[in-house]
Design a protein around this motif. Structure first.
Motif, PDB file in Angstrom:
ATOM      1  N   ILE A   1       0.841  -1.192   0.000  1.00 51.12           N
ATOM      2  CA  ILE A   1       0.000   0.000   0.000  1.00 51.12           C
ATOM      3  C   ILE A   1       0.873   1.238   0.000  1.00 51.12           C
ATOM      4  N   GLY A   2       2.166   1.045  -0.351  1.00 47.57           N
ATOM      5  CA  GLY A   2       3.109   2.150  -0.282  1.00 47.57           C
ATOM      6  C   GLY A   2       3.059   3.066  -1.488  1.00 47.57           C
TER       7      GLY A   2
ATOM      8  N   GLN B   1       1.153   5.244  -2.268  1.00 45.74           N
ATOM      9  CA  GLN B   1       0.895   6.592  -1.786  1.00 45.74           C
ATOM     10  C   GLN B   1       2.205   7.395  -1.626  1.00 45.74           C
TER      11      GLN B   1
ATOM     12  N   THR C   1       5.774  -0.482   3.936  1.00 42.79           N
ATOM     13  CA  THR C   1       5.517   0.541   2.919  1.00 42.79           C
ATOM     14  C   THR C   1       4.629   1.645   3.488  1.00 42.79           C
ATOM     15  N   LEU C   2       3.796   1.279   4.462  1.00 41.19           N
ATOM     16  CA  LEU C   2       2.973   2.296   5.118  1.00 41.19           C
ATOM     17  C   LEU C   2       3.863   3.296   5.875  1.00 41.19           C
TER      18      LEU C   2
ATOM     19  N   THR D   1       5.344   5.636   3.553  1.00 43.83           N
ATOM     20  CA  THR D   1       4.391   6.673   3.147  1.00 43.83           C
ATOM     21  C   THR D   1       4.400   7.821   4.153  1.00 43.83           C
ATOM     22  N   GLU D   2       4.513   7.468   5.439  1.00 42.61           N
ATOM     23  CA  GLU D   2       4.630   8.516   6.463  1.00 42.61           C
ATOM     24  C   GLU D   2       5.887   9.345   6.222  1.00 42.61           C
TER      25      GLU D   2
ATOM     26  N   PHE E   1      -3.841   4.195  -2.163  1.00 41.57           N
ATOM     27  CA  PHE E   1      -4.746   3.216  -1.572  1.00 41.57           C
ATOM     28  C   PHE E   1      -5.731   2.701  -2.608  1.00 41.57           C
TER      29      PHE E   1
ATOM     30  N   GLU F   1      -8.152   0.355  11.534  1.00 37.41           N
ATOM     31  CA  GLU F   1      -8.177   1.800  11.300  1.00 37.41           C
ATOM     32  C   GLU F   1      -9.624   2.293  11.172  1.00 37.41           C
TER      33      GLU F   1
ATOM     34  N   ASN G   1      -3.582   6.573  10.467  1.00 43.28           N
ATOM     35  CA  ASN G   1      -2.809   5.324  10.439  1.00 43.28           C
ATOM     36  C   ASN G   1      -2.533   4.697  11.799  1.00 43.28           C
TER      37      ASN G   1
ATOM     38  N   PHE H   1      -2.941   0.987  11.887  1.00 46.55           N
ATOM     39  CA  PHE H   1      -1.865   0.172  11.326  1.00 46.55           C
ATOM     40  C   PHE H   1      -0.661   0.146  12.263  1.00 46.55           C
TER      41      PHE H   1
END
Lengths: 374, 311
Positions: A100-101, A103, A162-163, A166-167, A292, B45, B230, B233
Motif C-alpha cells: 500500500i506504499g 501513496q 511501505t505504510l 508513506t509517512e 490506496f 483503522e 494510520n 496500522f
C-alpha cells in the motif's frame, strides 16, 4: 460458493486456466453487476437517511463523470493514475505481495520528476520530458527499495513497512514544500510552477485531459507484455505457490525485490504525470488517495489487464462524479469513498475465479513477521 | 541542549508517551485477541475512526462515558461486517480489512460533512481532567510521569490486566489460541471455531472503537476527517513487536507513544532541526522494531487463513 472454499488450502490448482476464464466471464459479469447494484443502492439509502435525494445526487454524479467534455476529461485524468498504480500493484499482487506504499511512492516520484525537470530547465522538451519521467520512476523505486529488501531478507511485512515509508514521504514533502522548494512569495506549501519545457500539454482545451493520461495506455500494454513474458510467468508461479517456484529454481529474493521495484516505478511515474500534467506544480496532497485506491483497483480487477482498466475507469468516474456532486448538490464527495468500499466488500464475497486465485496466492505468501511455518 | 539533562523533560516525555499510547493500548489489545484467534483485522483503522466520530457525536449532547461506550459499540458494528464476510462467507481477510478501513474513513467523512454547517458551531468536547492517585502522584519525578493521567489511560491499563488474564489464564483464552494456531485440530477437539473467532473479532471491533473514542474524548476533542492517521496500522506493528502478547502490546504501545512524544518535545530543544525530521522519529523506530521483531516474534500459525467447517 465452492470455489471460495479452497481459499484456505494452499497450492491447490483446481481449474485449468483456460476453462476457468471462459466460464468466469459471464459469472463475473453477473456477480460484478450485482455488487455494483448493491453498492449503488446502499449509497442511495445513506443519502436518503441524511435527507438528500439520491436520484438528483446520482444524476449529478453521472453528469460530473460523463455529462460533458470537461467531465469526461476529469474521469480520464482521475482514472489514468489509478490504472497505472493498479498495474504496478498488480505485478506485486500476482507475485503474492500486498503493497500500500504507492501513496508515498507517488509523492517521491513527484519530487523526483520536479527536481529532474528543474535540472533540465533549458533543455529541449524531447529531453526534459523523458528525463523527468525517468527521474520520477527512479524516485518511486528508491522509495520502495528498503521495504523490498526488508521483505526479501528479513520477511518484514510489506504492508506495514511501505505504510511507514508513506509517512516518511508525507513528512519529506511537507518539509521540502515549506522550505527549500517553496517559492519566496508563496503562502501555502507548494513548489515553483513546473518548468514549461517539461509540461505535458492538454489534449482537449477546456478540460484537464492532458497527454500524461496516455501513459496509462503504455503501462497497460507493458503489463500485458509482462504477464505473457517468461519472467512474468515465473513470477505468477511464485505468487501462486512459492515453494514449488523455489524448487524450480526461481529466486524468491529476486521475485520480491523486482516486483516491488516495478510497483514503485509505476507509482513514481504517476507522481510525474500529476506534477507535469494535471497540477503543473507540486503540492503536499499531490498523491491524494491514489495509492490506496490503486491497490483496490488492482484487487477488483483481479490483477488482470482488462480488469484493472475497467476498475480504474469506474473509480475515476466515481471520484470525478463525486466531486462534481459535492460542488453542485452540496452532498459530500466522501459518498464515492463509501461506494468504492462497498464495491470492494461486495466483490470480496463472490469474486471472479481470477480473484480467488489471486487472494489464495497472496495468503500463501502472507506473513506478518518471519517466514511462514506450515 | 541542557534541557535534555533535566528530569522534567523526561518526565514530561514519559507522561506524554503514556497519553499518546492510550488509544493504541485499547486498539492493540483487542486486535491481539482477534489475531491470536487467527483473524487479521486490517480494518482496525476503520473501527478506530468510526469509534472516534461516534463517541464525539454521543458525548457532545450527553456525557463522555456514554460517548466512549457507544464509540466502542460502533467499532463493534463495523467488525460485525468482518464476521459476516470473512468468518461466515470466507471472503479474504486482507481484502475485507482494506474495505472496512475505507468504509470507516468514507462514512465518518460523509457524516461529519453532512452534519457540519459552514460557520456553525463545531461539535466538541472538553478534555478530561487528570485523575491523580493520592500519595503516588506526589512522588517527585515518577509522580509527574506516571500518575497524572485521565481515566481513559487508567481504564486502558486496567483492561490490559483483565484481558491479559483472560488470554493466558482462562479456558476462553486457551480456545482463542487453539483456533488461531490450528483451527482444524481445535475443531476436532470440540472447540466451536466460528464462535470463538466471532467473539474475538467483535472484541477487536469494540476495543478498536474504544481506542478511537479515547483518542477523541481523551486528547483531541474535535473531529477532522481521517483523524486516526494510520494509528490502526501502527497498532498492528505494536502487536508484532509484542509477539501477540497482551502485556507486550501495552509495552509496545507505550514505546511508540514515548517516541512520538519525544519527537514533539525535541522540537523545543533542537529548534534548528526541521520539525518533520523529528516527527519522523516514532515511524523510524517503528521500522527498526518491525525489522528486529523477526528475531523474537512468532505469529499465530493460522493467522489470515479462513476456517471452513468440514461437514
Amino acid at each position: 460458493m465452492t470455489d471460495v472454499v479452497a481459499d484456505g488450502e494452499q497450492g491447490e490448482i483446481e481449474d485449468a486456466p483456460t476453462g476457468t476464464e471462459e466460464r468466469s466471464f459471464t459469472t463475473s459479469l453477473s456477480t460484478s453487476s450485482l455488487a455494483v447494484l448493491i453498492a449503488v443502492v446502499v449509497g442511495g439509502l445513506i443519502m436518503l437517511f441524511s435527507g438528500e435525494n439520491p436520484l438528483t445526487a446520482y444524476g449529478a454524479m453521472l453528469d460530473g463523470a460523463f455529462g460533458s467534455k470537461f467531465a469526461l476529461g476529469e474521469t480520464l485524468s482521475r482514472a489514468a493514475p489509478l490504472a497505472i498504480v493498479g498495474y504496478g500493484t498488480a505485478v506485486a499482487l500476482r507475485a503474492g505481495l500486498i503493497t500500500i506504499g504507492a501513496q508515498g511512492q507517488v509523492v517521491a516520484g513527484a519530487i523526483g520528476a520536479l527536481l529532474t525537470a528543474q535540472f533540465f530547465e533549458t533543455a529541449p522538451s524531447a529531453v526534459a520530458i523523458p528525463a523527468a519521467a525517468i527521474g520520477g520512476a527512479l524516485f518511486g523505486m528508491a522509495w520502495v527499495l528498503i521495504p523490498a529488501m526488508l521483505r526479501a531478507y528479513f520477511s518484514v511485512n510489506e504492508i506495514l513497512s511501505t505504510l511507514l515509508f508513506t509517512e516518511f514521504a508525507a513528512l519529506l514533502i511537507e518539509y521540502l514544500l515549506n522550505n527549500p522548494l517553496k517559492p519566496p512569495t508563496a503562502i501555502t506549501p507548494q513548489s515553483d510552477p513546473y518548468p514549461d519545457n517539461g509540461i505535458l500539454g492538454l489534449v482537449i482545451d477546456g478540460t484537464r485531459f492532458h497527454t500524461g493520461v496516455f501513459a496509462a495506455v503504455i503501462i497497460g500494454l507493458a503489463f500485458i507484455w509482462w504477464v505473457r513474458s517468461d519472467r512474468g510467468f515465473s513470477y505468477d508461479l511464485y505468487g501462486e505457490n512459492p515453494n514449488l517456484a523455489q524448487s524450480l529454481g526461481i529466486s524468491s529474493n529476486r521475485v520480491i525485490i523486482n516486483s516491488l521495484l516495478i510497483s514503485g516505478a509505476t507509482a513514481g511515474l504517476v507522481g510525474w504525470i500529476q506534477a507535469a500534467g494535471l497540477l503543473q506544480r507540486v503540492y503536499v496532497g499531490i498523491a491524494s488517495d491514489i495509492g490506496f485506491f490503486g491497490l483496490v483497483v488492482a484487487f477488483l480487477g483481479g490483477a488482470t489487464a482488462g480488469g484493472v482498466l475497467v476498475a480504474a475507469l469506474l473509480f475515476g468516474a466515481l471520484q470525478a462524479g463525486g466531486l462534481a456532486m459535492q460542488s453542485s448538490e452540496g452532498i459530500p464527495a466522501s459518498l464515492s469513498d463509501i461506494i468504492q468500499a462497498l464495491l470492494l466488500l461486495g466483490f470480496s464475497i463472490r469474486y471472479a475465479p481470477q480473484i480467488v486465485r489471486l487472494t489464495r496466492g497472496v495468503m500463501a505468501n502472507f506473513t506478518l513477521v518471519g517466514r511462514r511455518r506450515r | 541542549m541542557s534541557q535534555l539533562l533535566e528530569a522534567t523533560f523526561w518526565s514530561a516525555t514519559v507522561a506524554g508517551g503514556l497519553r499518546l499510547a492510550t488509544p493504541l493500548i485499547y486498539a492493540s489489545i483487542g486486535e491481539t485477541f482477534a489475531q491470536r484467534a487467527g483473524v487479521l483485522n486490517l480494518g482496525l483503522e476503520g473501527y478506530m475512526i468510526i469509534g472516534a466520530l461516534t463517541s464525539l457525536y454521543v458525548a457532545d449532547p450527553t456525557v463522555a462515558p456514554l460517548g466512549f461506550l457507544v464509540g466502542g459499540l460502533a467499532g463493534m458494528l463495523l467488525a460485525a461486517f468482518m464476521v459476516l464476510l470473512s468468518i461466515r462467507l470466507y471472503a479474504n481477510q486482507v481484502v475485507v480489512g482494506f474495505g472496512l478501513t475505507i468504509l470507516g474513513i468514507g462514512t465518518t467523512g460523509y457524516i461529519f460533512r453532512v452534519t457540519t454547517d459552514v460557520g456553525g458551531r463545531d461539535r466538541q468536547v472538553s478534555l478530561p481532567s487528570e485523575v491523580d492517585i493520592p500519595l503516588l502522584s506526589d512522588i517527585p519525578w515518577l509522580g509527574d510521569a506516571l500518575f497524572g493521567h485521565s481515566w481513559y489511560t487508567w481504564l486502558a491499563l486496567g483492561l490490559v490486566l483483565v484481558t491479559g488474564f483472560i488470554a493466558s489464564r482462562t479456558i476462553f483464552g486457551l480456545e482463542v489460541k487453539a483456533v488461531g494456531e490450528d483451527p482444524d485440530a481445535a475443531a476436532a477437539r470440540g472447540v466451536d471455531v466460528v464462535r470463538v473467532r466471532t467473539i474475538a473479532t467483535l472484541m477487536s471491533g469494540f476495543l478498536g472503537g474504544l481506542g478511537g473514542a479515547a483518542l477523541m474524548l481523551g486528547s483531541v476533542g474535535r473531529f477532522q476527517p481521517w483523524l486516526t492517521a494510520n494509528r490502526g496500522f501502527i497498532a498492528l506493528i505494536v502487536i508484532i513487536m509484542a509477539s501477540w502478547s497482551i502485556w507486550g502490546a501495552a509495552v509496545g504501545a507505550f514505546v511508540f507513544g514515548f517516541f512520538e512524544a519525544l519527537g514533539f518535545n525535541l522540537n523545543n530543544v533542537f529548534v534548528d532541526v526541521p520539525v518533520e525530521g523529528l516527527n519522523a522519529i516514532p515511524f523510524f523506530v517503528a521500522l527498526l522494531i518491525l525489522t528486529a521483531s523477526a528475531r523474537w516474534a512468532r505469529m499465530p500459525r493460522g493467522l489470515g487463513e479462513n476456517y471452513v467447517p468440514t461437514v
